[in-house]
Design an enzyme around this catalytic site. Structure first.
Site, PDB file in Angstrom:
ATOM      1  N   GLY A   1     -39.397  63.943 -41.726  1.00  0.00           N
ATOM      2  CA  GLY A   1     -38.533  64.163 -42.650  1.00  0.00           C
ATOM      3  C   GLY A   1     -37.993  65.330 -43.025  1.00  0.00           C
TER       4      GLY A   1
ATOM      5  CB  SER B   1     -37.477  63.108 -47.111  1.00  0.00           C
ATOM      6  OG  SER B   1     -38.774  63.501 -46.151  1.00  0.00           O
TER       7      SER B   1
ATOM      8  CD  GLU C   1     -45.975  69.943 -47.021  1.00  0.00           C
ATOM      9  OE1 GLU C   1     -45.358  70.109 -46.210  1.00  0.00           O
ATOM     10  OE2 GLU C   1     -45.373  69.600 -48.099  1.00  0.00           O
ATOM     11  CB  CYS C   2     -48.824  67.084 -39.851  1.00  0.00           C
ATOM     12  SG  CYS C   2     -47.058  66.427 -39.487  1.00  0.00           S
TER      13      CYS C   2
ATOM     14  CB  ILE D   1     -45.168  78.550 -41.734  1.00  0.00           C
ATOM     15  CG1 ILE D   1     -45.054  77.363 -40.737  1.00  0.00           C
ATOM     16  CG2 ILE D   1     -45.732  78.130 -42.854  1.00  0.00           C
ATOM     17  CD1 ILE D   1     -46.292  76.949 -40.103  1.00  0.00           C
ATOM     18  CG  ASP D   2     -41.327  82.644 -46.357  1.00  0.00           C
ATOM     19  OD1 ASP D   2     -42.292  83.092 -46.800  1.00  0.00           O
ATOM     20  OD2 ASP D   2     -40.224  83.091 -46.433  1.00  0.00           O
TER      21      ASP D   2
ATOM     22  N   GLY E   1     -44.464  79.862 -50.991  1.00  0.00           N
ATOM     23  CA  GLY E   1     -45.190  80.743 -52.182  1.00  0.00           C
ATOM     24  C   GLY E   1     -44.317  81.619 -52.635  1.00  0.00           C
TER      25      GLY E   1
END
Ligand code: ZN
Length: 192
Positions: free
Chosen positions: A9, A13, A88-89, A170-171, A173
């Site tokens: 999702g 979600s 968070e796969c 992937i970002d 923080g």
């Protein structure tokens, strides 16, 4: 036969809430669950946590973790693991998905992975791509677009309220914020 599930999702979600509800269902029946979360997700701190305030401890997975070995050592301590739940796969490596597939088939243990499908740069995450290739069952967890009432399909990255479409997939923080959007609003976001 146990199955490998990918429940995907957008952001917001309630994926983690869904994961915690599933873990709770197993635990109230006295069953053992193993929760996993990628270490790269610096917000996790060893827990799966939800915006609604629920949290549960989880094993941190880094790039070098062999999930198959980790599972085998947990089985030795607990006799059995009834289900593996992964939060968070999309932040895992694709080799981790192969290891999870092996667990499903060797030990007849169901594995449910929760995560995002595509990045804000409109690319499939490596682990999500591998899940589309290997999963027995794909299920979309739905939510509504931040700006209109269409179903959200994408994740819009905002920095200082301005959309950002390029960068590392992937970002996390930083000062950025992600909102769930339909494709039309992804391309034409309103001011927020
Ligand atoms: Zn929309």
């Amino acid at each position: 036969m146990a199955k490998l599930f990918f429940k995907y999702g957008t952001v917001f979600s309630a994926k983690s809430l869904n994961l915690i509800a599933t873990a709770h269902n197993y635990q109230t029946q006295g069953k053992e669950v193993l929760l996993l979360i990628p270490k790269i997700d610096t917000r996790s701190d060893g827990y799966v946590s939800t915006r609604a305030g629920f949290k549960m401890p989880a094993e941190l997975i880094d790039d070098d973790t062999d999930i198959y070995d980790l599972y085998v050592s947990h089985r030795k301590q607990k006799d059995n693991i009834d289900c593996i739940l992964v939060d968070e796969c999309q932040m895992l490596k694709s080799k981790h998905i192969d290891q999870l597939r092996e667990i499903v088939d060797e030990y007849n243990t169901p594995v449910i992975c929760y995560g995002l499908r595509v990045s804000y740069t409109l690319e499939l995450f490596d682990a999500s791509k591998r899940l589309f290739e290997l999963a027995d069952k794909l299920e979309e967890i739905k939510t509504v677009c931040w700006f209109c009432n269409n179903k959200a399909t994408h994740n819009l990255k905002l920095v200082d309220g301005k959309p950002v479409y390029e960068g590392k997939p992937i970002d996390i923080g930083g000062l950025e914020k992600y909102v769930p959007v339909c494709y039309h609003c992804f391309k034409n976001p309103k001011e927020i």
